[in-house]
Every structure is written in structure tokens, then in C-alpha cells.
Design a protein around this motif. Structure first.
Motif, short mmCIF file in Angstrom:
data_model
loop_
_atom_site.label_atom_id
_atom_site.label_comp_id
_atom_site.label_asym_id
_atom_site.label_seq_id
_atom_site.Cartn_x
_atom_site.Cartn_y
_atom_site.Cartn_z
N PRO A 5 7.93 12.94 -12.23
CA PRO A 5 7.40 11.79 -11.66
C PRO A 5 6.12 11.16 -11.22
CG PRO A 5 9.06 13.19 -9.87
CD PRO A 5 8.76 13.52 -11.53
N ALA A 6 6.08 10.82 -11.57
CA ALA A 6 4.04 10.35 -10.54
C ALA A 6 4.26 10.91 -9.57
CB ALA A 6 3.62 9.47 -11.30
N THR A 7 3.46 11.01 -7.84
CA THR A 7 3.27 11.46 -6.98
C THR A 7 2.69 10.15 -6.27
OG1 THR A 7 2.86 14.03 -7.17
CG2 THR A 7 1.93 12.58 -4.71
N ALA A 8 3.17 9.63 -5.51
CA ALA A 8 2.65 8.19 -4.29
C ALA A 8 1.88 8.77 -4.07
CB ALA A 8 4.08 7.60 -4.56
N VAL A 9 0.65 7.99 -3.89
CA VAL A 9 0.00 8.31 -2.53
C VAL A 9 -0.36 6.75 -2.03
CG1 VAL A 9 -2.91 8.88 -2.44
CG2 VAL A 9 -1.80 9.60 -4.42
N GLY A 26 8.41 8.82 4.62
CA GLY A 26 9.82 10.05 5.18
C GLY A 26 11.07 8.67 3.78
N ALA A 27 11.16 7.67 3.88
CA ALA A 27 11.81 6.89 2.69
C ALA A 27 11.89 7.62 1.23
CB ALA A 27 11.78 5.86 3.03
N LEU A 28 10.65 7.33 1.09
CA LEU A 28 10.60 7.95 -0.70
C LEU A 28 10.75 9.59 -0.42
CD1 LEU A 28 7.11 6.24 -1.37
CD2 LEU A 28 8.88 5.62 -2.08
N ALA A 29 10.64 10.33 0.47
CA ALA A 29 10.58 11.88 0.23
C ALA A 29 12.21 11.95 0.14
CB ALA A 29 9.55 12.39 1.30
N ALA A 30 13.07 11.09 0.61
CA ALA A 30 14.40 11.35 0.90
C ALA A 30 14.68 11.29 -0.48
CB ALA A 30 14.62 10.13 1.63
N LEU A 31 14.26 9.89 -1.17
CA LEU A 31 14.97 9.92 -2.50
C LEU A 31 14.54 10.59 -3.54
CD1 LEU A 31 14.67 5.45 -2.57
CD2 LEU A 31 16.40 6.87 -1.87
N GLY A 32 13.85 11.66 -3.01
CA GLY A 32 13.30 12.77 -4.55
C GLY A 32 12.23 12.61 -4.33
N HIS A 33 11.37 11.85 -4.46
CA HIS A 33 10.25 11.38 -5.19
C HIS A 33 9.54 11.61 -4.09
CE1 HIS A 33 8.55 8.57 -7.55
NE2 HIS A 33 7.33 8.53 -7.10
N PRO A 34 8.19 12.66 -5.16
CA PRO A 34 7.05 13.01 -4.61
C PRO A 34 5.89 11.35 -3.55
CG PRO A 34 7.12 13.38 -6.70
CD PRO A 34 8.21 12.59 -6.71
N VAL A 35 5.48 12.56 -2.04
CA VAL A 35 4.29 11.26 -2.05
C VAL A 35 3.63 12.20 -1.16
CG1 VAL A 35 6.53 11.25 -0.30
CG2 VAL A 35 4.91 9.52 -0.22
N LEU A 70 -0.11 10.33 -10.63
CA LEU A 70 -0.63 9.41 -9.24
C LEU A 70 -0.70 7.91 -9.50
CD1 LEU A 70 -3.95 11.60 -7.40
CD2 LEU A 70 -1.75 12.01 -7.66
N VAL A 71 0.74 7.68 -8.14
CA VAL A 71 0.28 6.41 -8.87
C VAL A 71 0.20 5.80 -6.68
CG1 VAL A 71 1.75 4.33 -8.05
CG2 VAL A 71 2.12 6.14 -10.22
N LEU A 72 -1.00 4.89 -6.75
CA LEU A 72 -1.67 4.56 -5.84
C LEU A 72 -0.77 3.05 -5.21
CD1 LEU A 72 -5.32 4.78 -6.70
CD2 LEU A 72 -4.01 6.68 -6.71
N VAL A 73 -0.28 3.36 -3.47
CA VAL A 73 0.16 1.94 -3.50
C VAL A 73 -0.71 2.05 -2.26
CG1 VAL A 73 2.25 1.72 -1.94
CG2 VAL A 73 2.58 3.08 -3.84
N GLY A 74 -1.09 0.64 -2.09
CA GLY A 74 -2.12 0.28 -1.00
C GLY A 74 -1.29 -0.94 -0.17
N HIS A 75 -1.50 -0.28 0.98
CA HIS A 75 -0.78 -1.54 1.97
C HIS A 75 -2.36 -2.82 2.70
CE1 HIS A 75 1.06 -2.72 6.56
NE2 HIS A 75 1.48 -3.33 5.12
N SER A 76 -1.19 -3.99 2.25
CA SER A 76 -2.30 -4.90 3.00
C SER A 76 -4.12 -5.04 3.06
CB SER A 76 -2.64 -4.67 4.42
OG SER A 76 -3.47 -6.24 5.25
N GLY A 77 -5.08 -4.58 3.32
CA GLY A 77 -6.83 -4.91 2.92
C GLY A 77 -7.52 -2.99 2.61
N ALA A 78 -6.02 -2.22 2.31
CA ALA A 78 -6.27 -1.53 0.77
C ALA A 78 -6.19 -2.13 -0.86
CB ALA A 78 -5.18 0.17 1.60
N GLY A 79 -5.52 -2.43 -0.51
CA GLY A 79 -5.24 -3.78 -1.73
C GLY A 79 -6.16 -3.73 -2.86
N PRO A 80 -7.90 -4.08 -2.11
CA PRO A 80 -8.67 -4.78 -2.73
C PRO A 80 -9.64 -3.16 -3.02
CG PRO A 80 -8.65 -6.12 -1.55
CD PRO A 80 -7.31 -5.29 -0.69
N LEU A 81 -9.22 -2.05 -2.76
CA LEU A 81 -10.06 -1.02 -3.51
C LEU A 81 -9.18 -0.07 -4.08
CD1 LEU A 81 -11.65 -0.07 0.91
CD2 LEU A 81 -13.08 -0.11 -1.77
N LEU A 82 -8.25 -0.46 -4.72
CA LEU A 82 -7.91 0.67 -5.14
C LEU A 82 -7.79 0.73 -6.63
CD1 LEU A 82 -4.11 -0.64 -4.59
CD2 LEU A 82 -5.02 1.95 -3.86
#
Length: 232
Positions: A5-9, A26-35, A70-82
Motif C-alpha cells: 500500500p502507498a504510504t499516506a503523508v 493513529g487511526a490510519l495506523a490502527a487500520l494497518g495503513h502506513p502513514v 506515496l499519497v499526499l493528504v493535505g488539510h485545509s490551507g495545505a491543499g493548494p500546495l499538494l
């Protein structure tokens, strides 16, 4: 053979810190997803903020020693920079996920598209060229309604930096991204951005929450994210 699986950044808003996404990590890690959860606060204390953010982001990902896509996950104002974040990496990026985030506006600044009264308000409350911490933009009860856990709220507020007003006037990077994108809408404030994402043909998932739901409902947000992180 099953692909790894791709790592969520997870990339926090320039106006907040990693505490705003730590429960989600923590919730993603608990689901077994690398983060990987980054801390980019050092980049936003002086202009040019965009340029500093991109450079430190690339260094932080490299220092994390993450392997694979990788999969880049940007919250709020980080979105325009993805797109610019993805472009700065040597590691392959599988996709971008906008988490209750603004969409990219290449070559345009936040000020170019914001209501004039909003810019005037932020200019009025700025001191010595710095905007106050994000939590001070609102009435105290607005944030406590979103995050009633006092300890969690104090942790988020303690990390919030003072960002230069010049950040709002800086043109956003003109970087093309032709890979997969998706959107997770958490709050009504981002209905318009979610609608624009849907018009672009992106997968859009709606979570009935608020802008800081990654803190207060991390399992629900993680469950919404996982299918998007797994897309080819």
C-alpha cells in the motif's frame, strides 16, 4: 502478488501543526495503513512561505526514510500546495487527497480569490506583519464547540504559528499535476471546494463533521480516507 500500500503523508495546514492530524495518523495506523505525519511549522515564520514550505517538506519526507509510493493528504490551507509538494519529491507519488482543503490556484494568491472584507479583517488584526494564531481569528466558543476536549484543543492551539501576512499575497506555485486526485469534505465551509472537485471528475467523500474532525472523529475520517489511498 499484492502491491504494497502507498504510504499516506499527512500535511497539516500552514496555520496549524501536526497535532491537528495526529489522531488521524493513529487511526490510519490502527487500520494497518502506513502513514507519515510531518511537522512543517518551522517553514511558516518568514516569507517567502510557499518556497520554504516546499523545501522543508521535501527534506522531511526524505528524512522519514519512507519507501514505496506515496499519497499526499493535505488539510485545509495545505491543499493548494499538494502539486508542488509532489513535484519536489524523488519518491513516486500515487495520488493527492484534499482533506477539507482549498484547491490549487496556480499563479494566483489567496488574496486574489478571497472576499475583500476577509483580507481587510486579517490585515487589521495583523501585528508587525504577522497574523495572529489561527485560533484567535474566531470567537473562543467556536473552537471549543468543535473540540470540546480541553487537552486536545490546548495542544492544537499551542502549535498554531503566527504566519506572515505576506503569505496571503504570494502567488501559489505553477506546477502541473496530472495524476489522480480525490477530495474528503468534512465541513460545510468547504462545500464549494468539494463541488469544484466533483466537477473535475474527482472522487468526493463527505463526512458529516467539522473542519477539525480529524482530531475528534479520527476513525470516521480514516475510514473515509482508506479507499482513496488505495486507488491506483
Amino acid at each position: 502478488m499484492v502491491d504494497a500500500p502507498a504510504t499516506a503523508v499527512l500535511v497539516h495546514s500552514p496555520y496549524l501543526g501536526p497535532a491537528s492530524l495526529r489522531p488521524l495518523a493513529g487511526a490510519l495506523a490502527a487500520l494497518g495503513h502506513p502513514v507519515v505525519l510531518l511537522d512543517l511549522r518551522v517553514t511558516v515564520n518568514a516569507a517567502p512561505v510557499h518556497q520554504r514550505l516546499i523545501g522543508v517538506f521535501a527534506d522531511a519526507v526524505e528524512d522519514s526514510l519512507v519507501e514505496g509510493e506515496l499519497v499526499l493528504v493535505g488539510h485545509s490551507g495545505a491543499g493548494p500546495l499538494l502539486p508542488a509538494f509532489a513535484d519536489a519529491l524523488e519518491t513516486p507519488v500515487r495520488g493527492l487527497v484534499f482533506l477539507d482543503a482549498d484547491l490549487p490556484t496556480p499563479g494566483r494568491s489567496w488574496r486574489d480569490d478571497a472576499p475583500a472584507e476577509r483580507m481587510a479583517h486579517l490585515k487589521a488584526i495583523a501585528r508587525d506583519g504577522l497574523m495572529p494564531r489561527w485560533d484567535l481569528w474566531f470567537a473562543p466558543e467556536a473552537l471549543s464547540a468543535m473540540v470540546p476536549d480541553v487537552r486536545l484543543l490546548e495542544e492544537i492551539v499551542a502549535e498554531a504559528p503566527e504566519v506572515p501576512l505576506a503569505f496571503l499575497k504570494e502567488p501559489r506555485p505553477t506546477v502541473a499535476w496530472n495524476g489522480p486526485c480525490s477530495y474528503v469534505r468534512l465541513s460545510p465551509a468547504y462545500d464549494e471546494a468539494a463541488a469544484a472537485a466533483r466537477e473535475r471528475g474527482w472522487p468526493v467523500v463527505e463526512v458529516d463533521g467539522h473542519h477539525l474532525a480529524a482530531v475528534t472523529s479520527p476513525a470516521e475520517v480514516a475510514s473515509a480516507l482508506v479507499p482513496l489511498l488505495s486507488r491506483p
